[in-house]
Design a protein around this motif. Structure first.
Motif, short mmCIF file in Angstrom:
data_model
loop_
_atom_site.label_atom_id
_atom_site.label_comp_id
_atom_site.label_asym_id
_atom_site.label_seq_id
_atom_site.Cartn_x
_atom_site.Cartn_y
_atom_site.Cartn_z
N MET A 57 16.77 -1.87 -12.33
CA MET A 57 17.84 -1.19 -13.64
C MET A 57 19.04 -0.40 -13.50
N ARG A 58 19.14 -0.38 -11.64
CA ARG A 58 20.57 -0.05 -11.44
C ARG A 58 22.21 -0.63 -10.95
N ASP A 59 20.25 -2.08 -11.19
CA ASP A 59 21.62 -3.30 -10.73
C ASP A 59 21.92 -3.66 -12.55
N ASN A 81 4.74 12.16 -11.76
CA ASN A 81 3.77 12.54 -10.20
C ASN A 81 2.43 12.07 -10.15
N GLU A 82 2.54 9.94 -9.83
CA GLU A 82 0.40 10.11 -10.17
C GLU A 82 0.26 10.35 -9.28
N GLU A 83 0.65 10.75 -7.67
CA GLU A 83 0.12 11.00 -6.80
C GLU A 83 -0.85 12.83 -6.82
N HIS A 134 6.13 5.35 -20.41
CA HIS A 134 6.71 5.39 -18.85
C HIS A 134 7.73 4.23 -18.76
N LEU A 135 8.69 4.44 -18.07
CA LEU A 135 9.63 3.27 -18.28
C LEU A 135 9.09 3.24 -16.26
N GLY A 136 9.73 2.60 -15.31
CA GLY A 136 9.45 2.22 -14.14
C GLY A 136 9.44 0.68 -14.16
N LEU A 174 0.87 -1.72 -0.33
CA LEU A 174 -0.27 0.34 0.43
C LEU A 174 1.14 1.30 0.01
N LYS A 175 0.74 2.18 -1.24
CA LYS A 175 0.92 2.99 -1.21
C LYS A 175 0.45 4.35 -0.66
N TYR A 176 1.06 5.95 0.12
CA TYR A 176 0.60 6.78 0.57
C TYR A 176 1.11 7.39 0.45
#
Ligand SMILES: Nc1ncnc2c1ncn2[C@@H]1O[C@H](COP(=O)(O)OP(=O)(O)O)[C@@H](O)[C@H]1O
Ligand SMILES: Nc1ncnc2c1ncn2[C@@H]1O[C@H](COP(=O)(O)OP(=O)(O)O)[C@@H](O)[C@H]1O
Lengths: 401, 401
Positions: free
Chosen positions: B285-287, B385-387, B210-212, B13-15
């Motif tokens: 991706m950083r790895d 910034n989806e939120e 969109h690259l997440g 859950l993100k908030y």
């Protein structure tokens, strides 16, 4: 000499006889409904003056061997036949669908080669067994001839890894061969090379759009494939007569988990009940054109979907090639359906593609240039001839073998 | 007033909490491993001067309600909290993944709306139940607040039929809703509209990339979607952290019929074990960048595949839009990974795209123009910034409701 070309499917068999090296087609035919009580044999004799004579026979054709024997009976008929003696056939060329990563060239059929084709059955469970059957029957009917297998996948063996690999765990590629192989290779090869000759530009970047019952596209440079719309099997990519082309893996899970399909049902649906048939009730483009002219909204949507998919692959191949010298339409639909070409090429001037609408609407045989003046990319129609390409490849192998 | 935004997944859950109408983020957090003994709560408080304070807690979090209660405890902590009283939260915005064809706009959550979201469970069996759970918990914790659902699919509801329909029998669409819905809509919407503002061109054609962890692209005109790389579910299209993106339906049949996978195994493979993880053993991706810098050939192939897929969708969307005013990179990878952007934009000058390599390599916050002089298409980075977008949409609904 004569070259006999065979395209053997699970319940059908196509053939064509050439006089060589004149590249002159003498006869062609189609055996259908093999194994059913009402087998069909359609045999066409070609006169040097271009006249054709076609005869149709309905008869029991229990197996591929009987089918080929019936064809030979007509070919060698003392009155109407074009072949005096089966022994005049010195080369038999076979369309073979799946050559895996191994068969990158047309290959003389030997016991070892047949054993390898058999090992590739899991990759093409419908096609390779039928192709092998055709080779074995032909060996019996033409014991004196050399048999050559021409693989549908071979033309695409030049794809770079980033085009043929999937984003799956490496082992599924290295151990199990999961990668894009590409199909319709013989057509893409024939058409791309005819185009290079026509342009007089041996290094040209050419995008070939093969639209028959099956449909696929290839991005080529100097006659070598660098990308293709078909993948691991011959069902994804463009919308086809009865195949859906690209959907989404999630569709398959949904059909099984939520709608109670078996996986076999899904396979049947995606291969045999989808595409233009699923959208309109018809798989033959001429029927759909008729519906469209009657104002049928489903036919309209089907055309739009069909063309939109081609347009998207066209854009993606223009990105892969950083432009193109020519976009080439071929196959029954590509050569004949002006509306498809028009919908595909509409609103692409930013990408350098401009169609001459008048030229596009005109019917004419042979290679044709449909581009408007100023189009950075030439838009061509180049009729395909897979049987001729197979014969040419056979002849070349035979010379070097 | 305050707006509280919730993104509720099956085990996480993100908030984020905003002061409104200042659009000022006060705190954000992430609850992970819900239902497991070692739940994780990561809570960050944002100071007006840009300073951040993050605390991490490991504790049992048996369910979503406990997770949100723990977050509220930190938010309202008398010493360190940023919210004096939960009753100050007047709006709660929920990310809802699947709105089917019905929910094309942010929607006030009512008993009827919840019933409809429940009816859409079959279309998003993993996501919609978790989203609904988040709404029900939030109704208990913020009984005074209005709840608004913002659907991930809504932005793509403007796609034309030839873009959202599959070449499947019509009834699978009309009765069973099989079509492309598109996802990551909130991000594509935010980024495309920020881009229009930045360009000062309200009618611009913008391709958003969109690259997440999940990845998708959208083709937009004047801030409205006309095509997208994601389809019926959020697994196809681009290569992602653990998802394969496009493969070929035939791969699924082969895995089951020839390699003995169950359909659940296949689903797990394509969703959780493929993509960059399947190719390199790492999903972050950083790895992979680190491996690449060590000369790892798998990392090289993974980068090439990842970029090639984006390049192909870019070309196809340029064809769909007949060019573009801007191509915009966003998301963790799109905003930060210069090599991905470089590989995607390399050799696209025929299509009007030219990257300024120096500008691309530079790190900087905010909206940035990476195009070389003379590039017909602007290449931008626009942080997503989806939120914030969810909060904005909630505020707008609340005003009109
Ligand atoms: N004049 C025409 N207009 C539109 N479509 C045509 C025309 N002639 C043939 N076709 C279409 O071509 C398709 C068959 O193409 P073909 O290349 O012969 O197929 P195959 O893939 O079997 O080699 C059929 O859908 C047929 O309707
Ligand atoms: N500096 C960076 N360089 C390359 N990749 C980065 C960088 N920072 C973040 N990323 C990548 O961004 C991805 C997560 O993106 P994000 O948009 O936060 O994901 P989500 O889809 O969960 O919103 C991860 O793969 C991460 O490795």
């Amino acid at each position: 000499m004569h070259i006999f070309v065979i395209n053997s499917g699970s319940s059908s068999l196509k053939y064509q006889l050439f006089r060589w090296p004149q590249e002159q087609p003498l006869a062609r035919g189609l055996v259908e409904r093999i194994g059913l009580p009402d087998g069909q044999l359609t045999h066409t004799t070609l006169q040097p003056d271009g006249q054709e004579h076609t005869e149709r026979h309905t008869l029991p054709i229990p197996d591929h061997r009987t089918g080929l024997e019936q064809a030979m009976r007509l070919l060698t008929d003392p009155a109407t036949g074009v072949l005096q003696n089966p022994a005049n056939v010195q080369l038999v060329g076979h369309r073979a669908v799946h050559g895996g990563e191994e068969f990158r060239q047309p290959t003389l059929v030997t016991p070892e080669v047949k054993a390898r084709i058999r090992e590739l059955f899991p990759l093409a469970p419908l096609h390779n067994p039928a192709n092998l059957l055709g080779m074995e029957v032909a060996e019996q009917l033409f014991p004196q001839a050399r048999q050559v297998a021409v693989f549908d996948t071979a033309f695409h063996s030049t794809l770079p890894p980033h085009a043929y690999r999937f984003a799956l765990p490496e082992e599924l590629y290295t151990r199990h061969g999961l990668r894009a192989y590409g199909f319709h290779g013989t057509s893409h090869q024939f058409v791309s090379r005819e185009t290079l000759r026509y342009l007089g530009q041996p290094d040209a970047r050419v995008i070939t759009v093969h639209l028959g019952n099956g449909c696929s596209m290839a991005a080529t440079v100097a006659g070598r494939a660098v990308d293709t719309s078909m993948g691991f099997g011959p069902m994804n990519g463009l919308v086809m007569g009865t195949r859906a082309g690209d959907t989404d893996q999630a569709v398959i899970f949904h059909l099984v988990e939520q709608l109670g399909y078996s996986l076999d049902d899904v396979k049947n649906l995606l291969n045999k009940e989808s595409g233009m048939l699923g959208l309109t009730g018809h798989s033959d483009m001429r029927d759909i054109t008729r519906l469209l002219n009657e104002g049928d909204p489903r036919a309209r949507l089907a055309y739009d979907l069909y063309a939109h998919r081609i347009k998207k692959y066209l854009g993606s191949f223009l990105a892969v090639l950083n432009g193109a010298d020519a976009v080439v339409f071929t196959g029954g639909v590509g050569e004949n359906d002006a509306l498809v070409r028009q919908l595909v090429c509409a609103n692409l001037d930013f990408l350098g593609i401009q169609l001459d609408e008048t030229e596009n609407a005109r019917r004419a045989p042979g290679i044709r240039d449909l581009s408007a003046a100023g189009s950075r990319v030439q838009v061509l129609v180049v009729p395909t001839n897979e049987e001729l390409e197979i014969a040419r490849l056979c002849a070349a192998v035979s010379l070097t073998a």
